[in-house]
Every structure is written in C-alpha cells, then in structure tokens.
Design an enzyme around this catalytic site. Structure first.
Site, short mmCIF file in Angstrom:
data_model
loop_
_atom_site.label_atom_id
_atom_site.label_comp_id
_atom_site.label_asym_id
_atom_site.label_seq_id
_atom_site.Cartn_x
_atom_site.Cartn_y
_atom_site.Cartn_z
N SER A 124 0.84 -1.20 0.00
CA SER A 124 0.00 0.00 0.00
C SER A 124 0.88 1.25 0.00
O SER A 124 1.99 1.24 0.55
CB SER A 124 -0.85 -0.04 1.26
OG SER A 124 -1.44 1.20 1.50
N TYR A 149 -1.94 -1.10 10.92
CA TYR A 149 -2.16 -1.62 9.56
C TYR A 149 -0.99 -1.23 8.64
O TYR A 149 -0.40 -2.06 7.95
CB TYR A 149 -3.48 -1.08 8.98
CG TYR A 149 -3.61 -1.35 7.49
CD1 TYR A 149 -3.88 -2.62 7.02
CD2 TYR A 149 -3.41 -0.32 6.55
CE1 TYR A 149 -3.96 -2.88 5.66
CE2 TYR A 149 -3.50 -0.57 5.19
CZ TYR A 149 -3.78 -1.86 4.75
OH TYR A 149 -3.85 -2.10 3.40
N LYS A 153 2.16 -3.53 6.73
CA LYS A 153 2.58 -3.56 5.32
C LYS A 153 4.09 -3.30 5.21
O LYS A 153 4.78 -3.93 4.41
CB LYS A 153 1.80 -2.52 4.50
CG LYS A 153 0.34 -2.85 4.33
CD LYS A 153 0.11 -4.13 3.54
CE LYS A 153 -1.35 -4.52 3.45
NZ LYS A 153 -1.57 -5.88 2.95
P1 NAD Z 1 -10.81 -7.49 1.29
O1 NAD Z 1 -11.04 -7.50 2.76
O2 NAD Z 1 -11.97 -7.21 0.42
O3 NAD Z 1 -10.19 -8.89 0.84
C1 NAD Z 1 -9.32 -9.65 1.65
C2 NAD Z 1 -9.79 -11.09 1.62
O4 NAD Z 1 -8.91 -11.90 2.40
C3 NAD Z 1 -11.19 -11.28 2.21
O5 NAD Z 1 -12.00 -11.97 1.28
C4 NAD Z 1 -10.97 -12.06 3.50
O6 NAD Z 1 -12.05 -12.93 3.76
C5 NAD Z 1 -9.68 -12.80 3.19
N1 NAD Z 1 -8.84 -13.12 4.37
C6 NAD Z 1 -8.40 -12.27 5.33
N2 NAD Z 1 -7.65 -12.94 6.23
C7 NAD Z 1 -7.59 -14.23 5.83
C8 NAD Z 1 -6.97 -15.40 6.32
N3 NAD Z 1 -6.27 -15.40 7.46
N4 NAD Z 1 -7.12 -16.57 5.64
C9 NAD Z 1 -7.85 -16.61 4.50
N5 NAD Z 1 -8.47 -15.54 3.99
C10 NAD Z 1 -8.34 -14.35 4.63
O7 NAD Z 1 -9.63 -6.48 1.01
P2 NAD Z 1 -9.14 -5.86 -0.38
O8 NAD Z 1 -9.59 -4.45 -0.42
O9 NAD Z 1 -9.46 -6.75 -1.50
O10 NAD Z 1 -7.57 -5.82 -0.11
C11 NAD Z 1 -6.74 -6.87 -0.55
C12 NAD Z 1 -5.32 -6.59 -0.12
O11 NAD Z 1 -4.91 -5.32 -0.62
C13 NAD Z 1 -5.12 -6.52 1.39
O12 NAD Z 1 -3.86 -7.08 1.69
C14 NAD Z 1 -5.11 -5.04 1.69
O13 NAD Z 1 -4.40 -4.73 2.84
C15 NAD Z 1 -4.41 -4.51 0.44
N6 NAD Z 1 -4.75 -3.10 0.15
C16 NAD Z 1 -6.06 -2.74 0.01
C17 NAD Z 1 -6.38 -1.40 -0.24
C18 NAD Z 1 -7.82 -0.99 -0.38
O14 NAD Z 1 -8.09 0.19 -0.32
N7 NAD Z 1 -8.76 -1.88 -0.60
C19 NAD Z 1 -5.36 -0.45 -0.37
C20 NAD Z 1 -4.03 -0.84 -0.25
C21 NAD Z 1 -3.74 -2.20 0.01
C1 UD1 Z 2 -7.30 5.21 3.61
C2 UD1 Z 2 -6.25 4.61 4.51
C3 UD1 Z 2 -5.15 3.98 3.65
C4 UD1 Z 2 -5.75 2.97 2.70
C5 UD1 Z 2 -6.81 3.66 1.85
C6 UD1 Z 2 -7.51 2.65 0.98
C7 UD1 Z 2 -6.31 6.07 6.47
C8 UD1 Z 2 -5.56 7.07 7.30
N1 UD1 Z 2 -5.69 5.65 5.36
O1 UD1 Z 2 -6.67 6.24 2.86
O2 UD1 Z 2 -4.21 3.34 4.48
O3 UD1 Z 2 -4.74 2.44 1.84
O4 UD1 Z 2 -7.80 4.24 2.72
O5 UD1 Z 2 -8.29 3.26 0.00
O6 UD1 Z 2 -7.41 5.66 6.81
N2 UD1 Z 2 -13.12 11.54 3.11
C9 UD1 Z 2 -14.16 12.40 3.33
N3 UD1 Z 2 -15.33 11.88 3.84
C10 UD1 Z 2 -15.48 10.55 4.13
C11 UD1 Z 2 -14.39 9.69 3.89
C12 UD1 Z 2 -13.22 10.23 3.38
O7 UD1 Z 2 -14.08 13.60 3.10
O8 UD1 Z 2 -16.56 10.15 4.61
C13 UD1 Z 2 -11.87 12.10 2.55
C14 UD1 Z 2 -10.67 11.84 3.42
O9 UD1 Z 2 -10.51 12.85 4.37
C15 UD1 Z 2 -9.55 11.79 2.38
C16 UD1 Z 2 -10.24 11.25 1.12
O10 UD1 Z 2 -11.64 11.44 1.32
O11 UD1 Z 2 -9.10 13.08 2.10
C17 UD1 Z 2 -9.98 9.77 0.90
O12 UD1 Z 2 -10.27 9.08 2.09
P1 UD1 Z 2 -10.28 7.48 2.19
O13 UD1 Z 2 -11.12 6.91 1.12
O14 UD1 Z 2 -10.62 7.14 3.60
O15 UD1 Z 2 -8.78 7.08 1.85
P2 UD1 Z 2 -7.40 7.57 2.51
O16 UD1 Z 2 -7.64 8.34 3.74
O17 UD1 Z 2 -6.58 8.19 1.45
#
Ligand code: NAD
Ligand code: UD1
Length: 336
Positions: A124, A149, A153
């Site tokens: 991330s 979190y 990472k």
């Molecule tokens: P998500 O929660 O939708 O998907 C994660 C999946 O992993 C889920 O289906 C959950 O059931 C499964 N899981 C969790 N722990 C497990 C375990 N111990 N054994 C088996 N299955 C397990 O999340 P996502 O948004 O798809 O994110 C996927 C990856 O990307 C994660 O590692 C997350 O940290 C990373 N990531 C996500 C975002 C985001 O905004 N969505 C941003 C940056 C990084």
């Molecule tokens: C958050 C996580 C980041 C993660 C990312 C996934 C934190 C501090 N960081 O980032 O680790 O990888 O989500 O997408 O939580 N906002 C509003 N109103 C809302 C929600 C959000 O104004 O109800 C604004 C926030 O202040 C920010 C922007 O929208 O400026 C994006 O927010 P968000 O979607 O939560 O993502 P990040 O904060 O960038």
C-alpha cells in the site's frame, strides 16, 4: 498455468481472479470469508463462465494451507489475504499483526516447502506515510507508519525481502496500491464494506443509495485548489491488471531471486470535490454533503509517480475518474 490467489473472494482479489481467468490462467482460491461472501464466487462464474477452485480455509493454519497447495501444481501466488481497516487496526493491533504477518509467513513457508518460487504481494502507498516530495516514487523512504495496519505492510515487505535474500528460489513483486475504487463493469463484484464505511467512495455510494443521510467532507481548508484533500484514485480493474503483469513478469523472468516493488496508481491527484463532482455528473445524482473539520491522521495530498510501473512492469492505468464513479454506483445498485 495455476495461480493460487489468497483472499480471492475479496474486493481486489475477485477482480484479479476475473482477469486471470479471462487470460486463461487456472485459479485456486483460499479465502476464509472473514471479509467476503460466497455469492462472489457464483458471480465470478457468471462473469467468466468458469468457477475457480475454492477452499474456505484460514491461512493461519499452515497444515490446511499446505494441504491445498499439495493438491495443485501451483506456478505462482498472489497474496491478498489480510485485514485492511486503518481505524480497526488502531483499536485491535494484535489482531492485525497476527493475521497480516502470520498469513504471509505461512504462505512463504508453504511456498518454500512446495518449491513454489513466485509471489505477488498486496502492499500500500501507506508505507510512505506523508512523503516529502510529490509525486511519490518508489525511492521515497518509509516514514513512521501511522497505524498498525500501515506498519504491518512495511514489516511484510521487509519479511519478503529478508526471505528472498535468504532463499535463491524465491522471487517477489510488491505492488503498492494508491486508492482503489470502483467495480467491475458487470456491476456483479465490488467492495463489501462492513458497517459504516471509513473510505470516501463507499460512503458516497451509500449516501446516494439513502443508506447514509449525508456525506461529511473532511476539511475544506487544505492548501489545494478547492481546499479539499488530494488522493490518487485507481480503478480496481486497472489495479487487477497490474497483478497479471506482475505474475507474468515473475513467471517469464530468466533471472531468479527478484525482489521488486512498484507504485500502482493513476499518477494523478483528485480532490474530494473532484470525486463528488464526477459522481454527481456521471450518474446524474445530487449528493447530500457538508464540510466538516479535517479527519485526524489525514494527509493533505499524495499521488504516485508511475514511471517505474510504466517502464518496467509495462502497466499503466487506463480508466478515468468517471469510469470509477459510474461502476461504483452500478455495484451499489446491485447490492441495494
Ligand atoms: P478485502 O477485505 O476485500 O479482501 C481480503 C480477503 O482476504 C477477504 O476476502 C478475507 O475474507 C480474506 N482473508 C483475510 N484474512 C484471511 C486469512 N487469514 N485466511 C484466509 N483468507 C483471509 O480487502 P481488499 O480491499 O481486497 O484488499 C486486498 C489486499 O490489498 C489486502 O492485503 C489489503 O491490505 C491490500 N490493500 C487494500 C487497499 C484498499 O483500499 N482496498 C489499499 C491498499 C492495500
Ligand atoms: C485510507 C487509509 C489507507 C488505505 C486507503 C484505501 C487512512 C488514514 N488511510 O486512505 O491506508 O490504503 O484508505 O483506500 O485511513 N473523506 C471524506 N469523507 C469521508 C471519507 C473520506 O471527506 O466520509 C476524505 C478523506 O478525508 C480523504 C479522502 O476522502 O481526504 C480519501 O479518504 P479514504 O477513502 O478514507 O482514503 P485515505 O484516507 O486516502
């Protein structure tokens, strides 16, 4: 070619499974459904015509993980499974460290025992903290992590690096996602936020759907063109495609023992108001919102330098903000 996708029923995992199947990979999923639902598996079949092999197992159980891996001739792993809520990780740090770090360690151990070389890891942009320079490139140092979190990472990337250094047979690419949003064009898979969403786009779609009364815009006094904070939003389908490029790169490489990391963003900053305006325009919906104080822990601005991904991974985002907002709304309507 057989690819093990951990967390393959989750938000980003399910989109990547679709892309893999559409590119003729055989997919094996391990997911314990801790943050996903089984209907996603049926919808993957509806979209692609193929139902991937699915194991409802917890990666924290090494024996079960090995059992699944032993059944298949795995050519590579894409490791998504983790917990992902920043706010929850501050409340329950041990839960986050246990799941995110032990699941990674178990996958690496199992790869080692079963002679599997290649892993793509979900990292991330949060590893950068508040960067000194924008756009942020992969050379930027890791700053102090703002939550357990984020720290999980940073530590995960370091665990992988140490393991690659100790083992000539292992290669890895970490993808540092910026802000993944949107959903598949079919509207049949997307993000399933638990409870009240923390993130902007699910909050917008739930407000439009009438599930939430009003969107709070956190801060309109930032030093940006419209005063609202800036992020690099990336369409989840573009993001899924980056995983295909990464697994291909590892599987086709003559060089062994690769340890690489890439930014996966659009390379463009959008403000919160840009996102709201795009959502309203493309979906022809008036959103109820008001300005509130800044949210604790938020940074003003971050967006990616994607030069390395373009040049080396041969990947770049294609979809625009309107595509993100129209697909996010399609998915919300499917859920409603
Ligand atoms: P998500 O929660 O939708 O998907 C994660 C999946 O992993 C889920 O289906 C959950 O059931 C499964 N899981 C969790 N722990 C497990 C375990 N111990 N054994 C088996 N299955 C397990 O999340 P996502 O948004 O798809 O994110 C996927 C990856 O990307 C994660 O590692 C997350 O940290 C990373 N990531 C996500 C975002 C985001 O905004 N969505 C941003 C940056 C990084
Ligand atoms: C958050 C996580 C980041 C993660 C990312 C996934 C934190 C501090 N960081 O980032 O680790 O990888 O989500 O997408 O939580 N906002 C509003 N109103 C809302 C929600 C959000 O104004 O109800 C604004 C926030 O202040 C920010 C922007 O929208 O400026 C994006 O927010 P968000 O979607 O939560 O993502 P990040 O904060 O960038």
């Amino acid at each position: 070619m057989n690819i093990l996708v951990t967390g393959g029923l989750g938000y980003i995992g399910s989109h990547t499974v679709v892309e893999l199947i559409e590119n003729n990979y055989e997919v094996i999923i391990i997911d314990n459904l801790s943050n996903s639902e089984l209907f996603i598996l049926d919808n993957i079949k509806k979209i692609t015509g193929v139902k991937p092999k699915f194991y409802n197992e917890d990666l924290l159980d090494l024996n079960k993980t090995n059992e699944v891996i032993n059944k298949h001739d795995i050519d590579g792993v894409i490791h998504f499974a983790a917990f992902k809520s920043v706010s929850e990780s501050i409340k329950y740090p041990l839960k986050y460290y246990r799941n995110n770090l032990l699941s990674l360690i178990n996958i690496l151990r199992s790869m080692d025992e079963n002679n599997i070389s290649n892993i793509v890891f979900s990292s991330s942009c949060t590893v950068y903290g508040q960067p000194d320079k924008l756009p942020v490139s992969e050379n930027a140092p890791f700053k102090k992590a703002e939550s357990p979190y984020s720290k999980s990472k940073q530590i995960s990337e370091q665990i992988i690096e140490d393991f690659v250094n100790s083992n000539d047979n292992i290669s890895s690419i970490s993808l540092r996602y910026f802000n993944p949003v949107g959903a598949h064009d079919s509207g049949m898979i997307g993000e399933l936020p638990i409870g009240i969403p923390d993130n902007l786009v699910p909050y917008i779609t739930q407000t439009a759907a009438g599930i939430r009364d009003e969107l709070s815009v956190f801060g309109n006094d930032y030093n940006t063109s419209d005063g609202t904070a800036i992020r690099d939003y990336i369409h989840v389908v573009d993001l899924a495609k980056a995983h295909l490029m990464a697994i291909k790169r590892l599987n086709n490489s003559k060089k062994k023992n690769i340890f690489e990391f890439f930014n996966v963003g659009k390379g463009t900053g959008f403000s919160v108001m840009d996102v709201i305006n795009s959502f309203e325009k493309i979906n022809n919906i008036k959103l109820k919102y008001s300005f509130k104080d800044r949210r604790d822990g938020d940074i003003e601005e971050i967006y990616s330098d994607v030069t390395k991904s373009k040049n080396i991974l041969k990947w770049q985002a294609e979809k625009n903000l309107d595509d993100m907002m129209s697909s996010a709304w399609k998915w919300q309507k499917y859920l409603k």
